[in-house]
Scaffold this motif. Sequence first.
Motif: not given
Length: 762
Positions: A91-109
Amino acid sequence: MGRAEERRARQRGGRRAAPGRRRSPDPSGKSAIRRLFGWKKILGAFFGLCLLGMGAFVVLYMLIDIPEGNADAELQSNVYQYSDGSLLGRTGERNREIVDLAEVPEPVQKTFVAAENKTFYKDAGVDLKGTARGVLNTVTGKGAQGGSTITQQYVKNYYLSQEQTVTRKLKELVISLKLDREKSKDYILAGYINTSYYGRGAYGIQAAAQAYYGVDARDLTVEQGAYLAALLQAPNQYDWAIASDTGKKLVRARWNYVLDNMVEEDWLSGPKRDAMKFPVPEKPKDDPSMGGQTGYLVKAANAALEKQLVAQGTAEDAKQAQAMVDQGGWTLTLNIDRKKQKALQKSVEQQLESRLDPGKRKVDANVQAGAASVNPRTGAVVAMYGGRDYLRHYVNNATRTDYQPASTFKPVILAAALEGDAETQDGTPIRADTVYDGTSKRPVVENGTEVGFAPENEDDKDYGEVTVQTAMNKSVNSVFAQMGVDVGMPEVMKVAGRLGMDTEGLEAVPAQTLGTMGASPLEMAGVYATLDNHGRKVTPALLKTVEHNTRTVTLPKAIGDQVISREAADTVTSVLTGVVDDGTARASVRDNPRRGGQQVAGKTGTSDDNKSAWFTGYTPGLVTSVGLFGEDAKTGAQVPMYKAGGEPRVNGGGFPARIWAAYTFGVMGEVSAFDLETMQGAAVKPTRTPTPTEEEPSREPTQEPTTEEPSSSPPPTSEEPTTAPPTKPSTTPPTVPPPTAPQTTPPGDGGDPFEPAVPGGE
């Protein structure tokens, strides 16, 4: 007279002693119980236990700190090896990228809160009732319970391990309480959506947004966010690209649940909710390392490991087991033999794929092949063919269970008859030489009464009186339908389960004798391997060893107990040699120039409307089941395979048997013979003189109704008739007419002269 003398005198005179001086004991003993268990003592003990528990919790709260992020949260590679230790895949490496909560639309949160924990913004970070239930069930071994808050799930994912222990659950409770006090809700929610696993190798919402919709997290719509939130409950099962029909229904229901909760919490207006449509995700992006057969083998190995993690109690449920496997650090050695794996793939390519031309015949694009090969002495799965290419077709055809095994189920009926010393309706013991009425559409009878089931033989052909051996060779539906009732359908299904078929939830009705249930090539290989192993249970084992630096996995034994007698199993094997030597598989198997005298047993099968075709066969040392499935290349729906590969119909004795023969005779080694303990010998011959009907040229009966039937014959029902009297089936010919002239093709041209090229199934 003194006082003592006076007292004795009164007693002699019958006078009673003064009342109230002595208390006679309560014969029931209630006074003693009341003294021992008085309500004050019970109440005191209760409060004492409560204080003790509170004290213990205070001590735990003081001793347990919020730890650093768990090392397990950092994904390591999984290594997959062939049986000889050579590398199969990684298997490959972890597919992850941390994002700030502010970058996620509030309705999606809010979709994640609505999906997992509506009280998230109000609670203290824990669900005491759910945690207590989880601890109790862990102690009693009852498995997982839901109810964890978002905070608890984040703590489990990031700070702790996935082990199912009381200690871990208590730590989870304490850390969740502390985290909720020390960190903001936004901090916890950001951690949760950035550490959760969404399937497709995606950890965190940014990777998930890219994997499923090809957008960044900041560009997700509410509909898409609701789907990703729904995924967290069962990432693999709910992945639209690989989900079964049931999985798709479940994830749609979960998606609706999320949005409805948002409306309930005033996070979404009703009109906007009503206007939303389910956002079908994109197809998965290709991982080149998973191409060809590698992806099928890796996914099947993961599934086997996950199942065992749950079975041995290391994981609470399938979701947690999947997370454990995806976190990496595993070395899985499969039982797959490199040479046999290559030979099986080559056989499919040469015997089937080279004959398919979708540009010339559209139906050729709808033909899917699956195969599994098992060592009957060890249970090892030594080869598996999942499809043309994992990156082109994600469903593993070797393990899928949505197609009918058709007449490959007939040996199970005979095994049940022999195991139970069953008799015909007139009291004759059922043996290989027992004579049955092979008349097409003959009503099945039980205790002199028709049961409302009268299956049609292929071409509506009447065979007259035939032995069980001949009926197996020619796959006569009417004989085995009657035999199933003679044995008793509950007993047939019970034996099927003991042999390795998944019979849970299946009704024990006569229609099951036609193989109308679902089964996979791997499952059927296990059933026939048990017959090959003289009735001792064989459970196909894909995994050879499993290693991890922090966990131990004990693999179950592939060889189990004796599930049917050796005499019964060996007699079925004996009968099945006749299918090869004098039946529906002789053109592709018996006359194969590479056979070299090798003894073979097996059975063909072709389902109704030519939606599947099978050959499951075996030698003393190798069992292989090959299935061909008609699947619409665009919709995935089951479709007929008529005219695929240039043949009028895909039969079990055609492509599947040829794939089997090319593979088996190429890897079998030295020629061998079955060691059978049966008085009936190999390739049983009838002891009674066949009728003139039997002496006609043999043609494989394939008009076996499964899920559908011609309008002229009664469809198999899922339940037995109750009060309504059975009616005799119509004798009107099938609505789908046969060709005006028999269509046969010489074996060298890829056809099977012993199977008629007409619509239907055997």
